[in-house]
Design an enzyme around this catalytic site. Structure first.
Site, mmCIF file in Angstrom:
data_model
loop_
_atom_site.group_PDB
_atom_site.id
_atom_site.type_symbol
_atom_site.label_atom_id
_atom_site.label_comp_id
_atom_site.label_asym_id
_atom_site.label_seq_id
_atom_site.Cartn_x
_atom_site.Cartn_y
_atom_site.Cartn_z
ATOM 1 N N GLY A 180 -7.837 33.833 18.858
ATOM 2 C CA GLY A 180 -7.674 35.266 19.026
ATOM 3 C C GLY A 180 -8.150 36.004 17.781
ATOM 4 O O GLY A 180 -8.999 35.511 17.032
ATOM 5 N N ALA A 261 1.626 31.127 11.891
ATOM 6 C CA ALA A 261 1.829 31.854 13.148
ATOM 7 C C ALA A 261 3.319 32.127 13.353
ATOM 8 O O ALA A 261 3.826 33.180 12.968
ATOM 9 C CB ALA A 261 1.228 31.069 14.308
ATOM 10 N N ARG A 262 4.016 31.175 13.948
ATOM 11 C CA ARG A 262 5.463 31.275 14.135
ATOM 12 C C ARG A 262 6.061 29.871 14.087
ATOM 13 O O ARG A 262 5.450 28.893 14.528
ATOM 14 C CB ARG A 262 5.818 31.933 15.478
ATOM 15 N N GLU A 291 14.721 31.662 9.497
ATOM 16 C CA GLU A 291 14.352 32.333 8.246
ATOM 17 C C GLU A 291 15.480 33.255 7.800
ATOM 18 O O GLU A 291 16.089 33.927 8.636
ATOM 19 C CB GLU A 291 13.056 33.130 8.448
ATOM 20 N N HIS A 310 7.041 34.037 4.576
ATOM 21 C CA HIS A 310 6.526 34.902 5.645
ATOM 22 C C HIS A 310 5.746 36.088 5.062
ATOM 23 O O HIS A 310 6.039 37.258 5.333
ATOM 24 C CB HIS A 310 7.672 35.400 6.527
ATOM 25 N N ALA A 312 2.095 36.157 5.088
ATOM 26 C CA ALA A 312 0.681 36.175 5.474
ATOM 27 C C ALA A 312 0.212 37.544 5.952
ATOM 28 O O ALA A 312 -0.928 37.937 5.725
ATOM 29 C CB ALA A 312 0.421 35.125 6.550
#
Length: 349
Positions: A180, A261-262, A291, A310, A312
């Site tokens: 994507g 991503a996750r 988290e 976290h 990015a």
């Protein structure tokens, strides 16, 4: 019109809302708070709000029941279904605008930073210096006999030159899971590193991947062939737990695994097992199954794992980008034009 903004927003876009669109704006940005706006406080604000620009607050159906004046929801995220009840908004004919790809450049930059940091021990070397492993009394360490001074950090088998040596990127194969917006930006940046690219994404065809110099392949082949595997898919029913024990077992022992991503996309315990057994060479993670992670988390014990909290998508330009995207689409809706990004097109009919 009255607008409530709970997301961080650019000054330029705030000015557009007030000066060009004539809105009365109440601005309660995340940057000025220590967490999400409490639901009771949000509910009070929503009673006379017509345009809501939301960051990370939840917008469930019962809040919409109290928001009789609400006409537009704009979510400053790539996936508004994470915090907005889109079905409930659609029932009330409220369009939900959003900002897909807002942080694609940011995450792609960060991904290559992590890859380099992991493979060449940049983060680990920094940590060792700051914890005293490679500090000491300064000294000249030259071979002698040459015509110029040559200062090094020592050349013994315990020196950083030996202990922290890592591989070059050139000639390696990078597997991108998810082609994507983020995956394509990762592929674009790969061109300068002289790597080969494999891509897995059931929704992107081979020709589209080829435009980004990426060969379309199945997930199993990508995992077996790649020297670096990097994940860039959203959490859906089909991607939750996509990379588990069986998938990690397919990877080369010399491979590196990256997840920005996750956390829900991978089996984190299976990754830890693989790292402990030497099944892969290292990993870089910006996201986790919970988290924040606790200070005694096993991932923090590995020298061959780069961990970040976290970050990015946390580039300065992301706020400017999502602000412009959302204001453009709010203006389009108010002018009875089609917005570029709306999660529930049926609400516009």
């Amino acid at each position: 019109m009255k607008a409530l903004i709970t997301a961080n927003f650019s000054d330029e876009s705030l000015t557009r809302l007030t000066d060009e669109l004539g809105m009365d704006v109440e601005y309660l940005p995340i940057a000025d708070r220590d967490g999400r706006l409490p639901e009771d406080e949000l509910q009070a604000h929503l009673r006379d709000t017509e345009v809501l620009i939301v960051g990370y607050e939840g917008i469930p159906e019962h809040l919409l029941d109290e928001a009789d004046a609400l006409q537009i929801i704009a979510c400053a995220r790539g996936g508004p279904d994470a915090n907005v009840d889109i079905d409930a908004a659609t029932e009330r004919e409220i369009p939900v605008l959003y900002a897909p790809g807002r942080n694609a450049v940011s995450v792609a930059d960060f991904t290559w930073g992590e890859i380099l940091s992991l493979m060449r021990n940049i983060a680990h070397g920094h940590h060792l210096l700051h914890t005293g492993t490679y500090t000491g009394d300064a000294r000249a360490d030259a071979a002698g006999g040459g015509s110029r001074e040559d200062v090094t950090w020592g050349m013994g088998n315990d020196s950083p030159y030996v202990q922290l040596k890592g591989p070059e990127l050139a000639g390696k194969t990078v597997g991108i899971i998810g082609m994507g917006a983020v995956g394509r930006e990762v592929a674009k940046r790969a061109q300068g590193f002289d790597v080969d690219l494999l891509g897995f994404d059931p929704y992107i065809d081979a020709d589209a991947m080829a435009e980004h110099k990426t060969e379309k392949t199945e997930l199993d082949e990508l995992l077996r062939e790649s020297d670096i595997v990097t994940v860039h898919v959203p959490v859906t029913d089909s991607t939750r737990g996509l990379i588990g024990g069986d998938e990690f077992e397919m990877m080369k022992e010399s491979a590196y695994f990256i997840n920005n991503a996750r956390g829900a996309i991978i089996d984190q315990e299976a990754l830890i097992d693989q790292l402990q057994s030497g099944g892969i060479r290292g990993a870089a993670l910006d996201v986790y199954d919970m988290e924040p992670i606790p200070e005694d988390h096993p991932l923090l014990d590995f020298d061959n794992v780069v961990t970040t909290p976290h970050l990015a998508g946390a580039a300065e330009e992301v706020i400017d980008r999502h602000s412009e995207m959302l204001v453009d689409d709010i203006e389009a809706v108010l002018n009875d034009s089609d917005p570029t990004h709306v999660a529930n097109e049926e609400s516009l009919s």
